[in-house]
Design a protein around this motif. Structure first.
Motif, PDB file in Angstrom:
ATOM      1  N   SER A 151       0.915  -1.256   0.068  1.00  0.00           N
ATOM      2  CA  SER A 151      -0.045  -0.063   0.126  1.00  0.00           C
ATOM      3  C   SER A 151       0.865   1.286   0.130  1.00  0.00           C
ATOM      4  O   SER A 151       0.551   2.381  -0.457  1.00  0.00           O
ATOM      5  N   SER A 194       1.282   1.464  -4.684  1.00  0.00           N
ATOM      6  CA  SER A 194       0.101   2.212  -5.125  1.00  0.00           C
ATOM      7  C   SER A 194       0.252   3.899  -5.393  1.00  0.00           C
ATOM      8  O   SER A 194      -0.095   4.678  -4.567  1.00  0.00           O
ATOM      9  N   VAL A 195       1.261   3.811  -6.269  1.00  0.00           N
ATOM     10  CA  VAL A 195       1.724   5.431  -6.274  1.00  0.00           C
ATOM     11  C   VAL A 195       0.767   5.990  -7.289  1.00  0.00           C
ATOM     12  O   VAL A 195       0.005   5.478  -8.050  1.00  0.00           O
ATOM     13  N   ALA A 196       0.863   7.288  -7.361  1.00  0.00           N
ATOM     14  CA  ALA A 196      -0.246   7.862  -8.316  1.00  0.00           C
ATOM     15  C   ALA A 196       0.856   8.943  -8.948  1.00  0.00           C
ATOM     16  O   ALA A 196       1.954   9.363  -8.725  1.00  0.00           O
ATOM     17  N   LEU A 236      -5.302  11.479  -3.368  1.00  0.00           N
ATOM     18  CA  LEU A 236      -4.144  10.604  -2.779  1.00  0.00           C
ATOM     19  C   LEU A 236      -4.571  10.211  -1.395  1.00  0.00           C
ATOM     20  O   LEU A 236      -4.996  10.976  -0.578  1.00  0.00           O
ATOM     21  N   THR A 274      -0.415   7.582   2.486  1.00  0.00           N
ATOM     22  CA  THR A 274       0.705   6.841   2.167  1.00  0.00           C
ATOM     23  C   THR A 274       1.266   7.031   0.878  1.00  0.00           C
ATOM     24  O   THR A 274       2.491   7.127   0.682  1.00  0.00           O
ATOM     25  N   GLN A 275       0.358   7.293  -0.323  1.00  0.00           N
ATOM     26  CA  GLN A 275       0.890   7.805  -1.526  1.00  0.00           C
ATOM     27  C   GLN A 275       1.365   9.085  -1.500  1.00  0.00           C
ATOM     28  O   GLN A 275       2.530   9.364  -2.324  1.00  0.00           O
ATOM     29  N   ARG A 276       0.824  10.077  -0.758  1.00  0.00           N
ATOM     30  CA  ARG A 276       1.678  11.404  -0.740  1.00  0.00           C
ATOM     31  C   ARG A 276       3.029  11.413   0.039  1.00  0.00           C
ATOM     32  O   ARG A 276       3.976  11.896  -0.595  1.00  0.00           O
ATOM     33  N   TRP A 334      -7.072  -1.346  -8.771  1.00  0.00           N
ATOM     34  CA  TRP A 334      -5.524  -0.713  -8.110  1.00  0.00           C
ATOM     35  C   TRP A 334      -4.437  -0.920  -9.138  1.00  0.00           C
ATOM     36  O   TRP A 334      -4.094   0.164  -9.373  1.00  0.00           O
ATOM     37  N   ASN A 368      -2.422   1.858 -11.569  1.00  0.00           N
ATOM     38  CA  ASN A 368      -0.875   1.926 -11.419  1.00  0.00           C
ATOM     39  C   ASN A 368      -0.212   2.003 -12.953  1.00  0.00           C
ATOM     40  O   ASN A 368       0.496   2.610 -13.232  1.00  0.00           O
TER      41      ASN A 368
END
Lengths: 440, 466
Positions: free
Chosen positions: A70, A74-76, A84, A87-89, A218, A222
């Motif tokens: 996660s 699970s990057v954006a 976001l 965790t992505q931030r 998800w 990605n």
């Protein structure tokens, strides 16, 4: 009960198994366990009494190690079309390892809450409270669903030029969430109540649907977003205060307990309720509470299977295990608590070092390439478990999962796939809805 | 209080009626209406009122790119005008000519944390050039810390070089526009507009200002504060760091020379909430400025989120909800429509009461009461302690009611003992909140003294000639 040495061996095998697969994005321990049972069976490779302990090791490992997927996978992309997760931030800021450490702080707190609760509180408090409230579970369930709809926070609408335009932009998102919930619900209803999927898939008929809602959608995001692989700082440093940590841990424990004890209420729904109750704020607090919540939700729910006076079957893993063997004695309950502690220690170390390794070598393999591999694996799992019709279900549920992202609504609306059919069944309207959908 | 605290109060209200508990046991889920009724005031305000409310001034320091939904918006030079002064934009164009490349020393005033001002002198490097994007030309200026950033980003600037440059729009003395390279809007525009709205409210009666937040790529936000200072008759706006939606600052502090915007206000005003307004993630606030009487003088009073805590948060609305619920469920033949109506009304009233524990207060009994009754200031709406204490108390009530309306009882102890066993965390929580509230009230009282310092108020009146 098994001899202690065997019990330890099977528990450690469970931890190893869980740790090895839980860092892969889109993989869920319940799906993989179901696959394991479907392909190899239990009783030949391992004794049936060992299965609950193997499962508990694997579930603890999942609750810890899934932080890796996660956070890192699970990057954006920079466009941030979609909102976001914290965790992505952190990952976009090069602080992925810090996010994992925050999660681990929460996971350890969750383990301690769980073990102390399991030893001193659950056996005394849970049975009477559960007995007093269990006839009203449908009330709680429908109340949480109504609250989810009513409390959806409109993320758009502020910048509309006219009041009408502002209202439309706000309600477009809210209605999108309602649509996702009901589409998921209809799919779940069909999957649960028809012979769309083969009867041999009785224990895994929901698997392709959930893989689609949460895993595959998800992974596809990605691939579509083609995120940048930013350099990560592998330093052991976290920015959070003691008060924030304690508050987040308490909130996470509350949400996790609600989700663990009451059926159908998931960790996300429990977190929503507890987050409001304890007024959580802050990315660090969110990640810590996620760690606590997931440990108590997954591991705690499964532990209830061991609690002699209550023995609740909560979660797919518990159903899978209880179909083969149900623990019966206090000795097994205490052994399970010991296994939780042991597994948590191993999983903590594994997750920590894996995170450091990934932070140092983050841009070696691009997430996009990994996501292609995972996507193919998820298709194979769905096919093996449920056959060609499972692939059709996977396709539809993936589309619904992507709709939730496109509408910028809560991904948890996809839980309609479980909640709606169960609510229909609990209120005795299954026949009516079968007729309404032209299915019977 | 947070939404779920209100909602769970409605859930609990329903369980005080044995008939409704009986229905729940039979799987009749209609009593959940009481919870919806308890949440209804916030639902109406945040899903409708917020969007339909009037806005006299709309301050958008950094308009969004319409496709990407973040700032800075890529604009054409021909689209810009004086109205865009201090707003943050991006322009893509070709360097047409370098006008000045220089260095020197500059002095500017900065505001310290204690409120004092200080003059700072610094060395600077700068560049001024013209940029042409095909629709027009604009002067671009990079200066001081922003010059360092600009040089790092674009290297050597030559004629014919293509650039995507961002900054805030400013107006030269001759009325021509320029783009000042920066990573944030200039706060002066926000301060000027708020000051103008306060002055207009003094003359016209009311002005409502909507302040938009600043969303940047990566789902992060530029935080800024709006500080109303009645004794100094100033609106001060301070640009802060970049923060995540969870409020974690991740750097990006702006240089001192474009950190503050200060606008003088020519009329007396008071501030009812003794803290600066912070704007970062989610959405920016609306503030109403209304002409009012204060200690025999005409002043302008602020009201945060004017569309919130109005009629929807009144006891009158609770009665209406009760009547509507009764009428509807009686009409469809629900046997316990009276109990449900009462539970719904009590649920909504609990919402009003719970909010009254905070700061904003509500107009409790319109049309009999005309204005907001100030809150009890037990804690802020986001206080974890009061939210948890209230929500837990409601959970305790539910378990208690379920138990006493079940025969045989699942928990075979006396009602009083069970309630005490269940509710002790809430009792402790409220106890701590009450103790804390005394300290908070004292702090607020001191701050309000500062804000409404009559000596300064009178002095300023003479200066302002009112």
């Amino acid at each position: 009960m098994l001899p202690l040495s065997e019990l330890l061996i099977w528990s450690l095998a469970g931890v190893l198994f869980g740790a090895l697969i839980s860092w892969i994005p889109g993989f869920h321990i319940f799906n993989i366990m179901a696959l394991l049972v479907a392909v190899f069976g239990v009783g030949e490779l391992m004794p049936v009494q060992a299965f609950p302990f193997f499962a508990i090791g694997a579930i603890v490992a999942y609750a810890y190690v899934s932080a890796i997927s996660s956070v890192y996978f699970s990057v954006a992309d920079e466009s941030a079309v979609f909102l976001l997760f914290p965790t992505q931030r952190y990952l976009l800021l090069g602080r992925g390892h810090e996010a994992v450490l925050l999660y681990l702080i929460g996971a350890v707190a969750g383990t301690l809450f769980l073990v102390i609760g399991a030893l001193f509180i659950f056996p005394r408090v849970l049975p009477p409270i559960y007995q007093a409230t269990s006839p009203y579970i449908t009330y709680f369930l429908v109340a949480i669903v109504v609250f989810m709809f009513m409390s959806e926070w409109p993320k758009e609408g502020d910048r509309g030029r006219t009041p009408a335009e502002r209202l439309w932009l706000a309600w477009r998102q809210i209605l999108g969430g309602v649509l996702v919930f009901f589409l998921s619900g209809i799919l779940g209803f069909v999957v649960m109540n028809t012979n769309l999927l083969p009867t041999t898939s009785a224990y895994t008929r929901l698997t392709p649907m959930f893989i689609g809602f949460f895993g595959m959608s998800w992974v596809i995001l990605n691939i579509l977003s083609n995120p940048p692989m930013l350099e990560q700082v592998p330093d052991d440093r976290v920015e959070s205060g003691l008060y924030n940590t304690l508050k987040a841990s308490f909130g996470g424990a509350l949400g996790g307990t609600i989700a663990a004890v009451y059926p159908i209420i998931t960790g996300g729904m429990g977190a929503l309720v507890a987050g409001h109750m304890t007024s959580q704020r802050g990315d660090d607090a969110f990640i810590i509470s996620q760690g606590v919540n997931r440990v108590i939700y997954y591991v705690g729910a499964f532990t209830l299977l061991f609690l002699p006076q209550l023995r609740l079957t909560r979660g797919a893993a518990a159903w899978l295990v209880s179909s083969i063997y149900t623990p019966k004695s206090y000795a097994e309950y205490l052994a399970a608590i010991g296994v939780i502690l042991l597994s948590a220690g191993i999983s903590f170390i594994f997750t920590y070092y894996l995170s450091r390794f990934l932070a140092k070598s983050f841009n070696v393999v691009h997430i996009k390439k990994l996501s292609y591999v995972v996507a193919v694996t998820l298709v194979v799992i769905s096919y093996l478990l449920t056959g060609p019709m499972g692939l059709a279900v996977l396709f539809v549920s993936t589309a619904i999962g992507l709709m939730a992202a496109a509408f910028n609504t809560r991904r948890s609306y996809c839980l309609g796939g479980l909640i709606l059919p169960v609510l229909i069944s609990m209120t005795g309207h299954t026949g009516y809805f079968m007729h309404l959908l032209g299915l019977g | 209080m947070r939404g779920f605290t209100h909602y769970i109060s409605g859930l609990a209200a329903a369980t005080f009626f044995a008939a409704l508990v009986g229905d729940l046991r039979l799987g009749i889920l209609i009593p959940v209406i009481a919870a919806a009724a308890a949440y209804f005031p916030d639902f109406v305000d945040f899903k409708f009122g917020k969007f339909l409310a009037r806005r006299d001034y709309e301050i958008d320091p950094a308009p969004w790119d319409e496709k990407k939904h973040y700032a800075p918006k890529l604009v054409k030079i021909s689209e810009l005008s004086e109205e865009n002064r201090y707003q943050f934009f991006a322009i893509e164009g070709t360097v047409e000519g370098i006008l000045v490349k220089g260095s020197g020393k500059v002095s500017y005033r900065v505001l310290r944390e204690d409120g004092s001002e200080e003059t700072v002198t610094e060395s600077y490097n700068s560049i001024v050039f013209t940029l042409n994007d095909g629709t027009g030309k604009i002067t671009v200026e990079a200066f001081g810390d922003d010059y360092e950033f600009f040089e790092e980003e674009f290297g050597k600037i030559e004629e014919g070089k293509k650039l995507l440059v961002f900054g805030y729009v400013d107006v030269e003395e001759d009325g021509s526009l320029k783009l000042v390279v920066s990573d944030a809007p200039h706060p002066q525009g926000i301060a000027d507009t708020i000051a103008k709205a306060i002055e207009e409210a003094y003359r016209e009666g009311e002005r409502i200002v909507k302040i938009h937040n600043i969303r940047l790529p990566g789902d992060v936000y530029r935080r800024f504060w709006v500080h109303l200072d009645p004794p100094k008759r100033e609106v001060r706006v301070e640009m802060g760091p970049i923060v995540t939606p969870g409020g974690v600052a991740i750097g990006g502090d702006v240089p001192e020379y474009r950190k503050y915007g200060i606008a003088k206000v020519g009329v007396p005003f008071i501030k009812t909430y003794p803290k600066p307004t912070r704007i970062d993630s989610f959405s920016g606030p609306e503030i109403a400025f209304r002409r009012a009487q204060f200690k025999g003088k005409t002043v302008v009073k602020d009201r945060f989120l004017p569309w919130h805590h109005g009629f929807s948060h009144s006891l009158t609305m609770g009665m209406i909800i009760g009547l509507v619920v009764f009428a509807f469920f009686r009409l469809i033949g629900y046997e316990h429509a009276t109990e449900l109506a009462l539970a719904s009304m009590i649920g909504q009233w609990l919402h009003v009461f719970e909010d009254q524990l905070g700061f904003m207060g509500s107009n409790l009994l319109p049309p009999i009461t005309k204005d907001v009754v100030p809150g009890f200031k037990l804690g802020e709406s986001g206080s974890g302690l009061t939210n948890f204490s209230t929500a837990w108390l409601m959970i305790a009530f539910m378990i208690w009611n379920f138990n006493r309306f079940t025969n045989p009882r699942a928990i075979p102890i006396s009602d009083a003992k069970l309630l005490l066993l269940l509710a002790w965390p809430s009792i402790m929580g409220f106890g701590i909140a009450i103790v804390r509230s005394f300290r908070l009230r004292k702090e607020i009282s001191e701050l309000m003294d500062y804000y409404t310092n009559l000596e300064a108020f009178e002095e300023m009146e003479e200066v302002g000639g009112i």
